[in-house]
Design a protein around this motif. Sequence first.
Motif, short mmCIF file in Angstrom:
data_model
loop_
_atom_site.label_atom_id
_atom_site.label_comp_id
_atom_site.label_asym_id
_atom_site.label_seq_id
_atom_site.Cartn_x
_atom_site.Cartn_y
_atom_site.Cartn_z
N SER A 1 3.95 -3.34 1.19
CA SER A 1 4.13 -2.06 1.37
C SER A 1 2.85 -1.83 2.30
O SER A 1 2.07 -2.38 2.52
CB SER A 1 4.14 -1.27 0.23
OG SER A 1 2.73 -1.46 -0.42
N GLU A 2 2.93 -0.62 2.99
CA GLU A 2 2.04 -0.16 3.95
C GLU A 2 1.62 1.18 3.70
O GLU A 2 2.28 2.08 3.44
CB GLU A 2 2.54 -0.21 5.41
CG GLU A 2 1.58 0.03 6.40
CD GLU A 2 0.64 -1.22 6.56
OE1 GLU A 2 -0.57 -0.96 6.65
OE2 GLU A 2 0.93 -2.33 6.14
N PRO A 3 0.05 1.47 3.36
CA PRO A 3 -0.38 2.73 3.05
C PRO A 3 -0.34 3.68 4.27
O PRO A 3 -0.55 2.94 5.46
CB PRO A 3 -1.69 2.40 2.65
CG PRO A 3 -2.21 1.22 3.47
CD PRO A 3 -0.99 0.41 3.50
N ARG B 1 -3.79 -4.09 -4.09
CA ARG B 1 -3.36 -2.81 -4.09
C ARG B 1 -1.90 -2.93 -3.70
O ARG B 1 -1.21 -1.77 -3.57
CB ARG B 1 -4.08 -1.98 -3.00
CG ARG B 1 -5.36 -1.66 -3.61
CD ARG B 1 -5.91 -0.55 -2.50
NE ARG B 1 -7.43 -0.45 -2.35
CZ ARG B 1 -8.01 0.53 -1.66
NH1 ARG B 1 -7.47 1.40 -1.17
NH2 ARG B 1 -9.36 0.77 -1.83
N ILE C 1 -7.93 1.94 6.24
CA ILE C 1 -6.54 2.41 6.14
C ILE C 1 -6.74 4.02 6.96
O ILE C 1 -5.48 4.20 7.59
CB ILE C 1 -6.41 3.01 4.66
CG1 ILE C 1 -6.46 1.83 3.88
CG2 ILE C 1 -5.22 3.76 4.36
CD1 ILE C 1 -6.05 2.11 2.45
N SER D 1 -0.45 -2.77 10.96
CA SER D 1 -0.25 -2.79 9.37
C SER D 1 -1.99 -3.08 9.09
O SER D 1 -2.89 -3.57 9.85
CB SER D 1 0.39 -4.15 8.90
OG SER D 1 -0.21 -5.47 9.51
N TYR E 1 -0.73 -4.07 -0.86
CA TYR E 1 -0.74 -3.66 0.69
C TYR E 1 0.00 -4.96 1.56
O TYR E 1 -0.12 -4.84 2.88
CB TYR E 1 -1.67 -3.29 1.12
CG TYR E 1 -2.08 -1.68 0.76
CD1 TYR E 1 -1.35 -0.88 0.26
CD2 TYR E 1 -3.41 -1.16 0.71
CE1 TYR E 1 -1.60 0.35 -0.57
CE2 TYR E 1 -3.73 -0.06 0.11
CZ TYR E 1 -2.78 0.76 -0.74
OH TYR E 1 -3.32 1.82 -0.97
N LEU F 1 -6.97 -5.71 -0.68
CA LEU F 1 -5.53 -5.55 -0.11
C LEU F 1 -4.38 -6.13 -0.86
O LEU F 1 -3.35 -5.29 -1.21
CB LEU F 1 -5.49 -5.89 1.47
CG LEU F 1 -4.40 -5.58 2.45
CD1 LEU F 1 -4.96 -5.79 3.66
CD2 LEU F 1 -3.25 -6.71 2.27
#
Length: 223
Positions: A151-153, A146, A108, A117, A148, A143
């Motif tokens: 969405s994108e951390p 969570r 991340i 991504s 992801y 991943l």
Amino acid sequence: MGEKPIPNMIHLLESRGALVFSLAQDCHELDAFSFWSGKRPIVLLNTMKTAERSRIDAAHELFHLVAHKEETGKAEEEDADAFAGALLMPQNDLRQRIPRVLGLNQLIEAKARWGVSLAALVYRLHKVYLCTEWQYRTLFMELSKRGYRSSEPNSIPREGSALLSKVFEVLRAQGITPRRIASELGLSLGQLQELLLGLGAAFLSFEGGGNSNRGGRDHLRLV
């Protein structure tokens, strides 16, 4: 292009003569699209997707423009995916920055270097043998857990068009309004906004121009 990350994929495409626009907002199922208009390459990106995803899509379409002149099938799509990964995440740079995969939190933090991504980075690390099959499956399970995948951390800013910004600056200085541009293109103002969404739509907030003959201040209008 060397082994360093590409700062801006839209700028790269434009520097090679491509025009980049946004897909209509109702095209949720389509990530991107490209074609040749005479000798001019055109790329349409889904700006409803994450900024990271748009970079991958732009690189993917670049390969189609260079390598494919007809309709593509599964093999061609896989080739374009492989090219996008190699272009945005060069193998040698990955090996220098991530010699050993320690966990998802490490990735991340690391993904910002390449502007991709988290899922794309995990996939690429597996492709260049920097993580084992077991690590790959474990990372993707975490991943997904969570959230992801949708969405994108630590998301990055969306890339914009350098070309459109320059064009609109000149038009605004000449007193040419967005409404006039839309009319001359045979579009509604809403359609023009969709075409430029996330790429150069800031110009659409100006209904007046710097050299308009109406006098007084420029008028701002929310669209």
